[in-house]
Design an enzyme around this catalytic site. Sequence first.
Site, mmCIF file in Angstrom:
data_model
loop_
_atom_site.group_PDB
_atom_site.id
_atom_site.type_symbol
_atom_site.label_atom_id
_atom_site.label_comp_id
_atom_site.label_asym_id
_atom_site.label_seq_id
_atom_site.Cartn_x
_atom_site.Cartn_y
_atom_site.Cartn_z
ATOM 1 C CD GLU A 63 -2.808 1.205 2.549
ATOM 2 O OE1 GLU A 63 -3.172 -0.162 2.930
ATOM 3 O OE2 GLU A 63 -3.077 2.099 3.275
ATOM 4 C CD GLU A 68 -3.455 7.904 5.722
ATOM 5 O OE1 GLU A 68 -4.177 7.048 6.034
ATOM 6 O OE2 GLU A 68 -2.072 7.782 5.754
#
Length: 337
Positions: A63, A68
Amino acid sequence: FSWLNASNPNETGRRSVRIQSLATYNSGLFVVDFEHIPTGCGTWPAFWMYGEDPTHTWPEWGEYDIIEAVHEQNQVMTTLHTTGARCNQLHLKPGEDFLGTWDMAPSGEVASECDINAKGQWHNQGCGQFGPNASVGSEFNRRGGGTFAAEWDTQAEHIRTWFWPVGSEPPDLARKTPDPETWGKPYSYFSLSPRTCAAEHFVNMRLVFDMTFCGDLANPTFSKSCPKHANDLTCREFVASHPEAFSEAYWSIRSMDVYQLQNSSTIVVSNESSSAATASDMHNEVAPAGTGADRATKAGSTRKKHMSITKTTSTTSSSSSRSTGRSSSSSSGGGRG
């Protein structure tokens, strides 16, 4: 996605969105010009990539969290998540290898181990680096947004991420002829050297945009980040009872381009058009997303654009639901519950 409280059918949630590409990638340059990124107490927006199929559960294929943020955070966080064999980035130094700063582990040491089960780090913390101020959050939005470029280059053995406030992007990006070697030091850098973190940690990854309410990251940080609300409510209670607090919880994207290294003497650009898309309509308006990664030797290779956002053809899978956590099931993918 899950309901706000799946065990209580009488509890309602707030509708959210997750879209992901049908195409999978094994390298690429991903350039996105944002007008607005979600922000506010209780929010956990992310633009990320992950690999998974019925026989390879997350995070066997890795990932890469490109963008974010949580709550009212104003610095973007970029993180890798892996499992199994070694993937440690401790040798990388802020100011020398990248312009950002390390995320910190509970021990007070830098969170440089990408394994989700790394000793001394929070579960699923991964190896994270923070970008500059106003790279997300209300100030980012007030200034009109900006552009992120994420380079995943298995031949050069690195993952690099850059950010430019609106109006300061390199001229080659506007010309659709990107040359990352001229962009200077990135705010985030990870090595894919076999000695530290082999490129095989990241395989067949899809692009994902989502907007999670609370979840595994925003729930435990709610009291510290949003004390005026946490005095009386949990994160879940706040999300469920205060719809007026989420007027800024949306994505707006001016353009998105995906480039792949090619063995050719010219850069071929297809589909010039792009337009803004918000969380309410993006899942119907994302155009063809490439056909996967094409590997080429570094000598004589250039970048060919495979994908742009338009408002014409849907080629993503999407889900719109009431959500407070990123599902880890195979239907949604990823380990972001």
